[in-house]
Design an enzyme around this catalytic site. Structure first.
Site, PDB file in Angstrom:
ATOM      1  N   SER A 119      -3.822  -8.602   9.743  1.00 32.86           N
ATOM      2  CA  SER A 119      -5.544  -7.981   9.934  1.00 32.86           C
ATOM      3  C   SER A 119      -6.343  -9.559   9.644  1.00 32.86           C
ATOM      4  CB  SER A 119      -5.996  -7.115   8.487  1.00 32.86           C
ATOM      5  OG  SER A 119      -5.418  -6.300   8.797  1.00 32.86           O
ATOM      6  N   HIS A 140      -1.430  -4.504  16.137  1.00 33.67           N
ATOM      7  CA  HIS A 140      -2.212  -4.699  15.171  1.00 33.67           C
ATOM      8  C   HIS A 140      -3.035  -2.989  15.066  1.00 33.67           C
ATOM      9  CE1 HIS A 140      -5.900  -5.075  12.789  1.00 33.67           C
ATOM     10  NE2 HIS A 140      -5.179  -5.172  12.426  1.00 33.67           N
ATOM     11  N   GLU A 152      -3.734  -2.909  18.917  1.00 34.92           N
ATOM     12  CA  GLU A 152      -4.538  -3.882  19.072  1.00 34.92           C
ATOM     13  C   GLU A 152      -3.443  -5.003  19.280  1.00 34.92           C
ATOM     14  OE1 GLU A 152      -9.510  -5.842  18.132  1.00 34.92           O
ATOM     15  OE2 GLU A 152      -7.130  -5.860  16.057  1.00 34.92           O
ATOM     16  N   ASN A 190     -12.341  -5.623  13.730  1.00 31.74           N
ATOM     17  CA  ASN A 190     -12.524  -6.010  12.622  1.00 31.74           C
ATOM     18  C   ASN A 190     -13.692  -7.369  12.275  1.00 31.74           C
ATOM     19  OD1 ASN A 190     -11.059  -3.597  10.441  1.00 31.74           O
ATOM     20  ND2 ASN A 190      -9.534  -5.552  10.459  1.00 31.74           N
TER      21      ASN A 190
HETATM   22  N1  LIG Z   1      -3.819  -1.340   4.858  1.00 32.16           N
HETATM   23  C1  LIG Z   1      -4.873  -1.195   5.958  1.00 32.16           C
HETATM   24  O1  LIG Z   1      -5.805  -0.625   6.607  1.00 32.16           O
HETATM   25  C2  LIG Z   1      -4.044  -2.097   7.210  1.00 32.16           C
HETATM   26  C3  LIG Z   1      -4.529  -1.704   8.992  1.00 32.16           C
HETATM   27  C4  LIG Z   1      -4.064  -2.464   9.724  1.00 32.16           C
HETATM   28  C5  LIG Z   1      -3.594  -3.880   9.203  1.00 32.16           C
HETATM   29  N2  LIG Z   1      -3.189  -4.705   7.651  1.00 32.16           N
HETATM   30  C6  LIG Z   1      -2.522  -5.297   7.589  1.00 32.16           C
HETATM   31  O2  LIG Z   1      -0.237  -4.397   7.448  1.00 32.16           O
HETATM   32  C7  LIG Z   1       0.052  -5.394   6.247  1.00 32.16           C
HETATM   33  C8  LIG Z   1       0.572  -4.508   5.218  1.00 32.16           C
HETATM   34  O3  LIG Z   1      -0.958  -3.822   4.881  1.00 32.16           O
HETATM   35  P1  LIG Z   1      -0.002  -2.110   3.983  1.00 32.16           P
HETATM   36  O4  LIG Z   1      -1.969  -1.832   3.944  1.00 32.16           O
HETATM   37  O5  LIG Z   1       0.073  -1.139   4.587  1.00 32.16           O
HETATM   38  O6  LIG Z   1      -0.323  -3.464   2.557  1.00 32.16           O
HETATM   39  P2  LIG Z   1       0.564  -2.313   1.559  1.00 32.16           P
HETATM   40  O7  LIG Z   1       0.145  -3.185  -0.020  1.00 32.16           O
HETATM   41  O8  LIG Z   1       0.753  -0.812   1.258  1.00 32.16           O
HETATM   42  O9  LIG Z   1       2.189  -3.091   1.449  1.00 32.16           O
HETATM   43  C9  LIG Z   1       3.178  -4.007   1.603  1.00 32.16           C
HETATM   44  C10 LIG Z   1       4.320  -3.411   1.160  1.00 32.16           C
HETATM   45  O10 LIG Z   1       5.327  -4.832   1.635  1.00 32.16           O
HETATM   46  C11 LIG Z   1       6.185  -4.966   0.412  1.00 32.16           C
HETATM   47  N3  LIG Z   1       6.773  -6.707   0.661  1.00 32.16           N
HETATM   48  C12 LIG Z   1       5.740  -7.310  -0.690  1.00 32.16           C
HETATM   49  N4  LIG Z   1       7.427  -8.263  -0.063  1.00 32.16           N
HETATM   50  C13 LIG Z   1       8.153  -8.917   1.461  1.00 32.16           C
HETATM   51  C14 LIG Z   1       8.755  -8.694   1.522  1.00 32.16           C
HETATM   52  N5  LIG Z   1       9.165 -10.099   1.827  1.00 32.16           N
HETATM   53  N6  LIG Z   1       9.864  -8.436   2.318  1.00 32.16           N
HETATM   54  C15 LIG Z   1       9.882  -7.536   2.164  1.00 32.16           C
HETATM   55  N7  LIG Z   1       8.361  -6.120   2.042  1.00 32.16           N
HETATM   56  C16 LIG Z   1       8.110  -6.653   1.536  1.00 32.16           C
HETATM   57  C17 LIG Z   1       5.800  -4.957  -0.314  1.00 32.16           C
HETATM   58  O11 LIG Z   1       6.696  -4.660  -1.070  1.00 32.16           O
HETATM   59  C18 LIG Z   1       4.891  -3.199   0.046  1.00 32.16           C
HETATM   60  O12 LIG Z   1       5.425  -1.949  -0.004  1.00 32.16           O
HETATM   61  C19 LIG Z   1      -0.824  -6.601   5.931  1.00 32.16           C
HETATM   62  O13 LIG Z   1      -1.033  -8.169   6.511  1.00 32.16           O
HETATM   63  C20 LIG Z   1      -2.316  -6.278   6.355  1.00 32.16           C
HETATM   64  O14 LIG Z   1      -3.654  -7.178   6.657  1.00 32.16           O
HETATM   65  C21 LIG Z   1      -3.447  -3.242   7.213  1.00 32.16           C
END
Ligand SMILES: NC(=O)c1ccc[n+]([C@@H]2O[C@H](COP(=O)([O-])OP(=O)(O)OC[C@H]3O[C@@H](n4cnc5c(N)ncnc54)[C@H](O)[C@@H]3O)[C@@H](O)[C@H]2O)c1
Length: 291
Positions: A119, A140, A152, A190
């Site tokens: 993000s 994204h 995106e 965002n």
């Molecule tokens: N939550 C949102 O609304 C949202 C929206 C758009 C983008 N994002 C982006 O998506 C990404 C994930 O966000 P999320 O909300 O799903 O986070 P989350 O915390 O729910 O999930 C992240 C996962 O990554 C795993 N992880 C950590 N290190 C790792 C590695 N080395 N190898 C494999 N897996 C690993 C963790 O165990 C966890 O299960 C981030 O970059 C975030 O910025 C989030």
């Protein structure tokens, strides 16, 4: 580049949604996480969300089963090596993401496209640390992935046209709509949404309105489906604050200064729905405003 197999790294909130929509669209999906529990939880969530689509008659039971059968899980990152497309959706930390791409690289085909669902981290910087910056893009998705229509597509400075067009085709095949954004802090959605939420918190902080009157005003006066404070609770106040900080630091303009009241809620651990308290208290039957 014809994409048929997809490797998703990170099986959290976003990773499970991404695996869900790709499997439903017919792609073979390998889902990876460092945590076996996260992978089990992700499969449970995907199953439940597909069931909901079956009960709403959006898909059939057979389509659900076929989608589930197309998803395999692994805690071994290099198992994703044969994928045509990698979507990194791991924890939002640059060192984590860089290490994932570095570890994967030697196992990939030269044609594999690398993407990140980040993000806030610079796509150009992430791409520059890989062996294929021209085949690297920001991909994204919005939360919740199976529901939200937009994706995106963010080009780094080196991303080539072929990669961009391959991903456009992929987005179409998911039945979603792509918006292209340049690689500047917080991209499009965002960049516009978070300052609006931050301004709503300032409006509350300065006593211009209460939680309820601010949300009602934007719902009934601007036709927004959710009020900005209700939406902030849904997204997570820590996430909102982190994105405001990215805008503030990345664009160096005081108009992106996070509201001190937003910081205070985060300091209190009142992060919104996920901690059952934010601008509303969710611990009872119906949400009650906290101010
Ligand atoms: N939550 C949102 O609304 C949202 C929206 C758009 C983008 N994002 C982006 O998506 C990404 C994930 O966000 P999320 O909300 O799903 O986070 P989350 O915390 O729910 O999930 C992240 C996962 O990554 C795993 N992880 C950590 N290190 C790792 C590695 N080395 N190898 C494999 N897996 C690993 C963790 O165990 C966890 O299960 C981030 O970059 C975030 O910025 C989030």
């Amino acid at each position: 580049m014809d994409v048929k197999t997809v490797g998703v790294v990170g099986a959290g909130q976003m990773g499970n949604g991404i695996a869900h929509v790709f499997a439903l669209a017919g792609y073979e999906v390998k889902l990876n996480d460092i945590s076996a529990e996260a992978l089990d939880r992700a499969l449970g969530t995907i199953g439940k969300n597909l069931d909901r689509q079956v009960s709403r008659e959006k898909i059939t039971e057979a389509e659900k089963q076929a989608a589930m059968d197309r998803i395999s899980t692994t805690t071994v990152l290099t198992d994703l090596g044969s994928s045509d497309l990698i979507i990194e959706a791991a924890t939002e930390r640059e060192t984590v993401k860089t290490a994932i791409f570095e570890d994967l690289q030697p196992h990939l085909k030269p044609t594999t496209i690398l993407t990140s669902n980040t993000s806030s981290i610079s796509i150009t910087r992430l791409a520059s640390r890989t062996d294929r910056p021209e085949k690297f893009m920001g991909f994204h998705f919005m939360n919740p992935v199976p529901v939200m229509q937009l994706v995106e597509l963010i080009r780094g400075i080196a991303t080539d046209e072929e990669t961009y067009h391959s991903l456009l085709k992929v987005v179409e095949s998911l039945g979603k709509t792509a918006a292209s954004a340049e690689d500047f802090p917080a991209f499009i959605v965002n960049r516009i949404l978070m300052p609006m939420i931050n301004e709503a918190v300032y409006t509350l902080y300065e006593g211009v309105g209460s939680v309820r009157s601010i949300d009602e005003s934007m719902k009934l006066g601007a036709n927004h489906p959710m009020g900005p404070l209700e939406l902030a609770d849904f997204i997570g106040l820590d996430t909102c604050l982190a994105i405001m900080n990215v805008l503030h630091e990345g664009l160096a303009d005081t108009k992106y200064r996070p509201c001190p009241l937003l910081t205070k809620y985060v300091e209190a651990g009142w992060l919104g729905r996920k901690t059952h308290r934010g601008f509303y208290d969710y611990r009872g039957e119906t949400p009650v405003p906290t101010r």
